[in-house]
Motif scaffolding. Structure first.
Motif, PDB file in Angstrom:
ATOM      1  N   GLN A   1      93.515  34.517 -50.663  1.00 42.00           N
ATOM      2  CA  GLN A   1      94.309  35.129 -49.601  1.00 42.00           C
ATOM      3  C   GLN A   1      95.792  35.142 -49.962  1.00 42.00           C
ATOM      4  O   GLN A   1      96.496  36.132 -49.728  1.00 42.00           O
ATOM      5  CB  GLN A   1      94.094  34.371 -48.290  1.00 42.00           C
ATOM      6  CG  GLN A   1      94.841  34.936 -47.103  1.00 42.00           C
ATOM      7  CD  GLN A   1      94.413  36.354 -46.769  1.00 42.00           C
ATOM      8  OE1 GLN A   1      93.247  36.707 -46.904  1.00 42.00           O
ATOM      9  NE2 GLN A   1      95.360  37.179 -46.341  1.00 42.00           N
ATOM     10  N   PHE A   2      96.277  34.050 -50.543  1.00 41.40           N
ATOM     11  CA  PHE A   2      97.679  33.970 -50.965  1.00 41.40           C
ATOM     12  C   PHE A   2      97.988  35.046 -52.002  1.00 41.40           C
ATOM     13  O   PHE A   2      98.993  35.772 -51.902  1.00 41.40           O
ATOM     14  CB  PHE A   2      97.965  32.585 -51.541  1.00 41.40           C
ATOM     15  CG  PHE A   2      99.350  32.433 -52.116  1.00 41.40           C
ATOM     16  CD1 PHE A   2     100.430  32.145 -51.296  1.00 41.40           C
ATOM     17  CD2 PHE A   2      99.570  32.593 -53.482  1.00 41.40           C
ATOM     18  CE1 PHE A   2     101.711  32.016 -51.824  1.00 41.40           C
ATOM     19  CE2 PHE A   2     100.836  32.463 -54.018  1.00 41.40           C
ATOM     20  CZ  PHE A   2     101.909  32.173 -53.183  1.00 41.40           C
ATOM     21  N   LEU A   3      97.121  35.188 -52.984  1.00 42.17           N
ATOM     22  CA  LEU A   3      97.332  36.190 -54.029  1.00 42.17           C
ATOM     23  C   LEU A   3      97.235  37.606 -53.459  1.00 42.17           C
ATOM     24  O   LEU A   3      97.998  38.499 -53.854  1.00 42.17           O
ATOM     25  CB  LEU A   3      96.304  36.003 -55.147  1.00 42.17           C
ATOM     26  CG  LEU A   3      96.454  34.719 -55.979  1.00 42.17           C
ATOM     27  CD1 LEU A   3      95.285  34.580 -56.947  1.00 42.17           C
ATOM     28  CD2 LEU A   3      97.779  34.711 -56.735  1.00 42.17           C
ATOM     29  N   ALA A   4      96.307  37.802 -52.526  1.00 43.02           N
ATOM     30  CA  ALA A   4      96.135  39.124 -51.913  1.00 43.02           C
ATOM     31  C   ALA A   4      97.389  39.548 -51.160  1.00 43.02           C
ATOM     32  O   ALA A   4      97.810  40.711 -51.221  1.00 43.02           O
ATOM     33  CB  ALA A   4      94.932  39.114 -50.972  1.00 43.02           C
ATOM     34  N   GLU A   5      97.989  38.603 -50.440  1.00 44.19           N
ATOM     35  CA  GLU A   5      99.192  38.921 -49.660  1.00 44.19           C
ATOM     36  C   GLU A   5     100.398  39.214 -50.540  1.00 44.19           C
ATOM     37  O   GLU A   5     101.292  39.964 -50.145  1.00 44.19           O
ATOM     38  CB  GLU A   5      99.507  37.751 -48.724  1.00 44.19           C
ATOM     39  CG  GLU A   5      98.479  37.586 -47.600  1.00 44.19           C
ATOM     40  CD  GLU A   5      98.740  36.338 -46.778  1.00 44.19           C
ATOM     41  OE1 GLU A   5      99.647  35.562 -47.146  1.00 44.19           O
ATOM     42  OE2 GLU A   5      98.026  36.128 -45.772  1.00 44.19           O
ATOM     43  N   HIS A   6     100.422  38.637 -51.734  1.00 42.04           N
ATOM     44  CA  HIS A   6     101.591  38.797 -52.601  1.00 42.04           C
ATOM     45  C   HIS A   6     101.440  39.908 -53.633  1.00 42.04           C
ATOM     46  O   HIS A   6     102.441  40.399 -54.165  1.00 42.04           O
ATOM     47  CB  HIS A   6     101.899  37.476 -53.317  1.00 42.04           C
ATOM     48  CG  HIS A   6     102.520  36.445 -52.421  1.00 42.04           C
ATOM     49  ND1 HIS A   6     101.786  35.725 -51.507  1.00 42.04           N
ATOM     50  CD2 HIS A   6     103.816  36.035 -52.278  1.00 42.04           C
ATOM     51  CE1 HIS A   6     102.600  34.893 -50.845  1.00 42.04           C
ATOM     52  NE2 HIS A   6     103.829  35.067 -51.296  1.00 42.04           N
ATOM     53  N   TYR A   7     100.194  40.301 -53.919  1.00 39.12           N
ATOM     54  CA  TYR A   7      99.989  41.292 -54.974  1.00 39.12           C
ATOM     55  C   TYR A   7      99.216  42.524 -54.509  1.00 39.12           C
ATOM     56  O   TYR A   7      98.899  43.399 -55.317  1.00 39.12           O
ATOM     57  CB  TYR A   7      99.265  40.652 -56.173  1.00 39.12           C
ATOM     58  CG  TYR A   7     100.092  39.573 -56.833  1.00 39.12           C
ATOM     59  CD1 TYR A   7     101.132  39.898 -57.704  1.00 39.12           C
ATOM     60  CD2 TYR A   7      99.850  38.226 -56.569  1.00 39.12           C
ATOM     61  CE1 TYR A   7     101.903  38.916 -58.298  1.00 39.12           C
ATOM     62  CE2 TYR A   7     100.619  37.231 -57.160  1.00 39.12           C
ATOM     63  CZ  TYR A   7     101.645  37.581 -58.027  1.00 39.12           C
ATOM     64  OH  TYR A   7     102.416  36.606 -58.610  1.00 39.12           O
ATOM     65  N   GLY A   8      98.890  42.578 -53.213  1.00 43.50           N
ATOM     66  CA  GLY A   8      98.255  43.772 -52.667  1.00 43.50           C
ATOM     67  C   GLY A   8      96.860  44.045 -53.185  1.00 43.50           C
ATOM     68  O   GLY A   8      96.433  45.195 -53.260  1.00 43.50           O
ATOM     69  N   THR A   9      96.138  43.004 -53.545  1.00 41.93           N
ATOM     70  CA  THR A   9      94.768  43.127 -54.037  1.00 41.93           C
ATOM     71  C   THR A   9      93.805  42.655 -52.951  1.00 41.93           C
ATOM     72  O   THR A   9      94.116  41.704 -52.233  1.00 41.93           O
ATOM     73  CB  THR A   9      94.580  42.277 -55.312  1.00 41.93           C
ATOM     74  OG1 THR A   9      95.581  42.651 -56.266  1.00 41.93           O
ATOM     75  CG2 THR A   9      93.208  42.478 -55.916  1.00 41.93           C
ATOM     76  N   PRO A  10      92.632  43.284 -52.796  1.00 42.86           N
ATOM     77  CA  PRO A  10      91.688  42.856 -51.750  1.00 42.86           C
ATOM     78  C   PRO A  10      91.320  41.385 -51.881  1.00 42.86           C
ATOM     79  O   PRO A  10      90.907  40.920 -52.952  1.00 42.86           O
ATOM     80  CB  PRO A  10      90.469  43.754 -51.995  1.00 42.86           C
ATOM     81  CG  PRO A  10      91.021  44.965 -52.656  1.00 42.86           C
ATOM     82  CD  PRO A  10      92.156  44.483 -53.511  1.00 42.86           C
ATOM     83  N   ALA A  11      91.461  40.643 -50.783  1.00 40.18           N
ATOM     84  CA  ALA A  11      91.182  39.206 -50.807  1.00 40.18           C
ATOM     85  C   ALA A  11      89.731  38.921 -51.138  1.00 40.18           C
ATOM     86  O   ALA A  11      89.414  37.944 -51.834  1.00 40.18           O
ATOM     87  CB  ALA A  11      91.554  38.593 -49.452  1.00 40.18           C
ATOM     88  N   MET A  12      88.810  39.763 -50.643  1.00 38.34           N
ATOM     89  CA  MET A  12      87.392  39.541 -50.888  1.00 38.34           C
ATOM     90  C   MET A  12      87.068  39.612 -52.382  1.00 38.34           C
ATOM     91  O   MET A  12      86.330  38.789 -52.920  1.00 38.34           O
ATOM     92  CB  MET A  12      86.570  40.577 -50.126  1.00 38.34           C
ATOM     93  CG  MET A  12      85.093  40.251 -50.011  1.00 38.34           C
ATOM     94  SD  MET A  12      84.738  38.961 -48.808  1.00 38.34           S
ATOM     95  CE  MET A  12      84.912  39.855 -47.275  1.00 38.34           C
ATOM     96  N   LEU A  13      87.643  40.599 -53.049  1.00 36.76           N
ATOM     97  CA  LEU A  13      87.415  40.739 -54.492  1.00 36.76           C
ATOM     98  C   LEU A  13      88.018  39.557 -55.247  1.00 36.76           C
ATOM     99  O   LEU A  13      87.396  39.016 -56.170  1.00 36.76           O
ATOM    100  CB  LEU A  13      88.020  42.050 -54.990  1.00 36.76           C
ATOM    101  CG  LEU A  13      87.871  42.339 -56.479  1.00 36.76           C
ATOM    102  CD1 LEU A  13      86.405  42.393 -56.885  1.00 36.76           C
ATOM    103  CD2 LEU A  13      88.568  43.640 -56.852  1.00 36.76           C
TER     104      LEU A  13
END
Length: 340
Positions: A34-46
């Motif tokens: 989730q942290f990476l998704a919020e900072h890099y715009g990548t789907p959290a599920m993936l």
């Protein structure tokens, strides 16, 4: 505390002690995703799936194994059940009968298409139904629910991992490409919302694509997507009845449940929300809990994954998933043009 109560609680404490290390690890992976998704715009599920695969040794040996298995099974089903709080009859009826009919028809037709062409891609009905259902309804969440009712075989987990990964990647691509297609097709904001909500697999990507265009498009896309999500329970119920009636006996001799408990929970929560018996704050909290449970569960599924086996699924499986995705997009776009 009496001796009787202590004895009764002892097995529960033992289970908690056994499961906790694995559960904590899956939650840490989910939080990282989730942290990476919020900072890099990548789907959290993936990201949760890929990070889980990266630490798959935690699902194979050591104290974390029981908790990882529990997360991949029980937390996952609880997360799907809590999705019911996102559904209400009022939201669905606001869209109107013609568009509701188009969305429902799109779900049913896509599943039928997948089953019909599955053999052309060298795939049996189980895999075809799993992929078509995930494309037609709600991506990874639908794949999880459908997998629970399918007769299990040696490739069940491998097929689930492939489907979750495939629909998530395709959803991300659609989130980028479909707004461009909407502009090229000259759809108005409401039509654009129907197209995006009726074709993109995962909820998060629907929201991302819709609000990229406009607030009206985003609102409509989210509403249409929730109608597709509401199709999860009836599809699973009908499929369960058909599987029990016509499918060959599973290898382990255990028939899948007629109506899994998590689907029943989904229906109950949807009914309560439709009757306005769940306060908005509670519904929001349960929806957020659902998201985190599913994220943790997908991380656990990744930890149980042998990536080499997943890649062995083959190009024909990718072809089937892409064909189903193209089919529902073409069908919904044609329906929008027809309805006007």
């Amino acid at each position: 505390m009496s001796d009787v109560t202590t004895r009764r609680l002892a097995p529960l404490r033992q289970s908690a002690t056994t499961l906790m290390p694995g559960i904590v690890v899956t939650m840490l992976v989910a939080t990282t995703a989730q942290f990476l998704a919020e900072h890099y715009g990548t789907p959290a599920m993936l990201l949760a799936l890929l990070l889980g695969i990266a630490v798959s040794f935690l699902g194979e040996e050591g104290k974390t194994v029981p908790g990882v298995a529990f997360s991949a099974r029980s937390l996952l089903r609880l997360g799907v059940a809590l999705l019911g709080v996102r559904i209400s009859a009022d939201l669905i009826l606001d869209l109107g009968p013609h568009l509701i009919g188009l969305v429902v028809f799109g779900v049913v037709a896509t599943i039928g298409f997948g089953l019909a062409v599955g053999r052309l891609f060298g795939r049996r009905w189980r895999f075809a139904f799993l992929t078509a259902g995930s494309v037609a309804i709600c991506g990874a969440s639908a794949a999880i629910a459908i997998s629970a009712i399918l007769p299990r075989d040696a490739r069940s987990e491998q097929n689930l991992i492939f489907t979750v990964m495939g629909v998530t990647v395709l959803s991300t691509m659609a989130m980028i490409l479909y707004p461009i297609l909407v502009d090229a097709a000259g759809l108005d904001p409401r039509q654009a919302g129907v197209f995006l909500g009726g074709t993109i697999h995962d909820v998060a990507q629907v929201v991302g694509a819709g609000y990229t265009l406009s607030e009206e498009t985003g609102d409509t896309a989210t509403l249409v997507k929730l109608i597709r999500v509401s199709m999860l329970a009836p599809v699973v119920l009908v499929a369960s009845l058909l599987i029990r009636s016509f499918a060959a006996a599973p290898q382990d001799g255990i028939a899948p449940p007629l109506l899994p408990g998590f689907v029943l929970g989904f229906l109950v929560l949807a009914a309560l929300n439709s009757a306005h018996l769940i306060p908005e704050q509670i519904a929001t909290l349960l929806s957020e809990c659902s998201r985190w449970l599913l994220l943790s569960a997908i991380a656990a599924v990744g930890m149980k994954t042998n990536l080499r086996q997943v890649l062995e699924v083959g190009g024909s499986a990718i072809g089937l998933l892409v064909a189903e995705t193209v089919f529902i997009a073409a069908l919904i776009l044609a329906g929008i043009r027809l309805i006007g």
